[in-house]
Design an enzyme around this catalytic site. Structure first.
Site, PDB file in Angstrom:
ATOM      1  N   HIS A 182       0.920  -1.220   0.064  1.00 53.02           N
ATOM      2  CA  HIS A 182      -0.148   0.155   0.038  1.00 53.02           C
ATOM      3  C   HIS A 182       0.744   1.214  -0.057  1.00 53.02           C
ATOM      4  O   HIS A 182       1.928   1.507   0.742  1.00 53.02           O
ATOM      5  CB  HIS A 182      -1.125  -0.131   1.258  1.00 53.02           C
ATOM      6  CG  HIS A 182      -0.602   0.225   2.517  1.00 53.02           C
ATOM      7  ND1 HIS A 182      -0.225   1.271   3.004  1.00 53.02           N
ATOM      8  CD2 HIS A 182      -0.596  -0.629   3.507  1.00 53.02           C
ATOM      9  CE1 HIS A 182       0.119   0.935   4.375  1.00 53.02           C
ATOM     10  NE2 HIS A 182       0.091  -0.145   4.679  1.00 53.02           N
TER      11      HIS A 182
ATOM     12  N   ASP B  13       6.064   0.886   6.528  1.00 54.49           N
ATOM     13  CA  ASP B  13       4.784   0.619   6.319  1.00 54.49           C
ATOM     14  C   ASP B  13       4.419   1.830   5.431  1.00 54.49           C
ATOM     15  O   ASP B  13       3.766   2.811   5.951  1.00 54.49           O
ATOM     16  CB  ASP B  13       4.075   0.816   7.568  1.00 54.49           C
ATOM     17  CG  ASP B  13       2.428   0.607   7.703  1.00 54.49           C
ATOM     18  OD1 ASP B  13       2.182   0.124   6.673  1.00 54.49           O
ATOM     19  OD2 ASP B  13       1.739   0.672   8.435  1.00 54.49           O
TER      20      ASP B  13
ATOM     21  N   GLU C 236      -5.113   2.153   2.671  1.00 56.46           N
ATOM     22  CA  GLU C 236      -5.236   1.151   3.644  1.00 56.46           C
ATOM     23  C   GLU C 236      -5.354   1.436   5.107  1.00 56.46           C
ATOM     24  O   GLU C 236      -5.806   1.121   5.716  1.00 56.46           O
ATOM     25  CB  GLU C 236      -3.654   0.327   3.637  1.00 56.46           C
ATOM     26  CG  GLU C 236      -3.902  -1.202   4.244  1.00 56.46           C
ATOM     27  CD  GLU C 236      -3.424  -1.134   5.636  1.00 56.46           C
ATOM     28  OE1 GLU C 236      -3.822  -2.013   6.541  1.00 56.46           O
ATOM     29  OE2 GLU C 236      -2.708  -0.102   6.134  1.00 56.46           O
ATOM     30  N   GLU C 237      -4.633   2.663   5.296  1.00 55.36           N
ATOM     31  CA  GLU C 237      -4.559   3.011   6.921  1.00 55.36           C
ATOM     32  C   GLU C 237      -5.894   3.744   7.356  1.00 55.36           C
ATOM     33  O   GLU C 237      -6.042   3.789   8.383  1.00 55.36           O
ATOM     34  CB  GLU C 237      -3.382   4.143   6.987  1.00 55.36           C
ATOM     35  CG  GLU C 237      -2.049   3.558   6.309  1.00 55.36           C
ATOM     36  CD  GLU C 237      -1.613   2.560   7.576  1.00 55.36           C
ATOM     37  OE1 GLU C 237      -2.145   2.110   8.470  1.00 55.36           O
ATOM     38  OE2 GLU C 237      -0.380   2.011   7.567  1.00 55.36           O
TER      39      GLU C 237
ATOM     40  N   ASP D  48       2.852  -6.271   3.598  1.00 57.03           N
ATOM     41  CA  ASP D  48       2.623  -5.199   4.622  1.00 57.03           C
ATOM     42  C   ASP D  48       2.754  -5.511   6.081  1.00 57.03           C
ATOM     43  O   ASP D  48       2.031  -5.170   7.089  1.00 57.03           O
ATOM     44  CB  ASP D  48       1.146  -4.702   4.470  1.00 57.03           C
ATOM     45  CG  ASP D  48       0.689  -3.655   5.383  1.00 57.03           C
ATOM     46  OD1 ASP D  48       1.365  -2.752   5.707  1.00 57.03           O
ATOM     47  OD2 ASP D  48      -0.623  -3.432   5.434  1.00 57.03           O
TER      48      ASP D  48
ATOM     49  N   HIS E 253       3.993   3.148  12.120  1.00 55.42           N
ATOM     50  CA  HIS E 253       3.115   4.463  12.649  1.00 55.42           C
ATOM     51  C   HIS E 253       3.716   5.337  13.620  1.00 55.42           C
ATOM     52  O   HIS E 253       3.153   6.171  14.414  1.00 55.42           O
ATOM     53  CB  HIS E 253       1.757   3.929  13.596  1.00 55.42           C
ATOM     54  CG  HIS E 253       0.920   3.094  12.377  1.00 55.42           C
ATOM     55  ND1 HIS E 253      -0.477   2.918  12.797  1.00 55.42           N
ATOM     56  CD2 HIS E 253       1.306   2.424  11.388  1.00 55.42           C
ATOM     57  CE1 HIS E 253      -1.158   2.169  11.815  1.00 55.42           C
ATOM     58  NE2 HIS E 253      -0.051   1.649  10.740  1.00 55.42           N
TER      59      HIS E 253
HETATM   60 ZN   LIG Z   1       0.730  -1.036   6.313  1.00 55.49          ZN
END
Ligand SMILES: [Zn+2]
Length: 481
Positions: free
Chosen positions: A298, A310, A344-345, A372, A444
């Site tokens: 993603h 990520d 995606e997030e 992912d 994140h």
């Molecule tokens: Zn991800």
């Protein structure tokens, strides 16, 4: 250009002799039937693809551009749009048929985020204590000047419920549920994440239902160095943030001694939804163009770091599959489709739009792969497939064995969020299974940056996806569903 047959025979016979004399572990020993289903030529091509990916820095250069030149790529942001255009252009350069497929996505913009304890037991004069925190996606804003309220601490949902409306209403709730670092260290990072992320997903809603003014959670993940962790949170109509693990401990300790009051300012805002895109790029199949194999990651990311692990890594690894095949002049029999997913997030707008546009084709799809879970050493794949399908993939395991990427573990859930609608429709679904022990230390957070990627390990991921992708595109039979 196909690989020479002489080399193929050497490989075939030497490995056959090896198999007779020295039994391999049963998990990876090719059965007679499964081995027979992969021609010597295909086995040789897969080994060549693996070795080419291990020697190539294309993947790393793509991650570097996405993270350092473009930067964080929140759904709806200018960087996300730039990343869409960049990846489309790069895949066009490889000679793929590239389409931008529309998806509606949220556009949430982070504002100011500060917190300080303004009253607490043992306070020296009026000195405040700074609290390190970040807003969660879905958070509403406090007044611009912030709000001040007592903090009430619960360690889990049951404790919150026991506190009840009487003790929660009008206060700031801190849900202090720790991420289990021991599970993560033992290789069960996804289990640890699953337990803790429930508090990020629905903690604010549970607090709001009891009349809380604002909700804070303990950051999800194993990060030290006082790093807050952001992520999606169900809209609850109240400000929602995450404090660092260190600050969660601090507040809990002080609140156990007496009243703690906090001044909290969060000023995010949600703009109108916006049209964005999945990048969809085909290397058309020569024999069965309608039988699609998806390789994907993603493209969107959170905004605190630059979204390297990520998931720029996942996108770059998928791009590398196409790059390697083009470099080796290998045209697959089935269509190899590279997808860079959007959103995606923040709700899966890209996944949903793709399902809406393509669901009728899913019965023809061969398989979908997503990466992912970072860019660390791959151990193999999580796969939502039948045991019969797994049997047919034993030759792939033997090609990936010298990388240590030969595990295929059957799951009963989709091994990728963006391919979950396909998995649900019965399409065999694969997720690259990285060593996740440190993934949730960075994911994140502001520390998800290019330096966290070990080039050798990234290349191993590229090799695993390219080998699996090409095998699925070339093997004679469809995987049973
Ligand atoms: Zn991800």
């Amino acid at each position: 250009m196909r690989i020479s047959t002489a080399l193929t025979f050497i490989l075939l016979f030497s490995s056959a002799a090896f198999a007779q004399n020295k039994p391999q572990p049963s998990a990876t020993r090719p059965t007679a039937n499964a081995q027979a289903s992969f021609s010597p030529q295909l086995m040789q091509e897969l080994a060549t693809i693996r070795d080419a990916a291990l020697a190539d820095d294309y993947t790393y250069r793509q991650v570097a551009h996405l993270t350092e030149n473009i930067g964080p790529r929140m759904s709806g942001s200018a960087q996300a749009q730039k990343a869409v255009e960049y990846v489309a252009e790069e895949l066009k350069k490889l000679g793929l048929e590239v389409r931008l497929e529309e998806a509606r996505v949220p556009h949430w913009v982070r504002g100011i985020e500060t917190g300080e304890l303004v009253e607490y037991p043992g306070q020296a004069g009026g000195t405040p204590q700074k609290i390190v925190l970040t807003a969660l996606g879905g958070s509403t804003a406090t007044p611009v000047e912030g709000l001040t309220a007592e903090v009430v601490v619960a360690h889990n949902f049951d404790e919150l419920k026991t506190l009840g409306r009487e003790k929660v209403a009008g206060k700031i709730v801190l849900l202090n549920f720790p991420f289990d670092k021991q599970k993560a260290a033992a290789g069960l990072a996804l289990d640890a994440y699953g337990e803790a992320v429930e508090y990020r997903g629905s903690g604010a809603k549970a607090a709001a239902e009891l009349g809380a003014l604002a909700s804070l959670i303990r950051s999800v993940g194993g990060a030290d160095y006082r790093l807050p962790h952001t992520g999606w949170s169900q809209a609850a109509g109240i400000p929602a943030g995450a404090v660092t693990a260190e600050d969660a401990d601090l507040i809990s300790h002080l609140a156990a001694e007496g009243p703690v009051r906090m001044h909290l300012t969060l000023t995010p805002h949600r703009m109108p939804d916006i049209t964005s895109y999945n990048v969809v790029a085909d290397l058309k199949g020569s024999e069965h163009p309608e039988q699609v194999v998806i390789v994907s990651g993603h493209l969107d990311s959170w905004d605190l770091g630059t979204g390297a692990i990520d998931d720029a890594a996942g996108v770059a690894v998928a791009m590398e599959t196409a790059h390697i095949l083009q470099q080796l002049h290998l045209q697959p029999k089935r269509t190899m489709r590279v997808i860079a997913w959007m959103d995606e997030e923040n709700g899966g707008g890209g996944r949903d739009a793709y399902a809406k546009a393509h669901a009728l084709e899913f019965p023809n799809y061969m398989a979908a792969i997503e990466s992912d879970l970072g860019a660390a050493h791959p151990l193999g794949f999580d796969a939502k497939v039948t045991p019969a399908a797994l049997d047919l993939l034993k030759p792939v395991q033997s090609v990936l064995q010298n990388l240590g990427a030969n595990i295929i573990k059957i799951t009963n859930y989709s091994p990728g969020a963006d391919i979950s609608t396909m998995a649900k429709a019965g399409v065999p679904a694969f997720g690259v299974k990285q060593d996740g022990r440190t993934y949730f230390n960075y994911h994140h957070t502001a520390a998800d940056t290019l330096d966290k990627i070990v080039p050798r390990e990234l290349r191993e991921n590229a090799a695993a996806m390219a080998v699996m992708g090409y095998a699925l595109a070339e093997m004679p039979q469809l995987l049973p569903r």
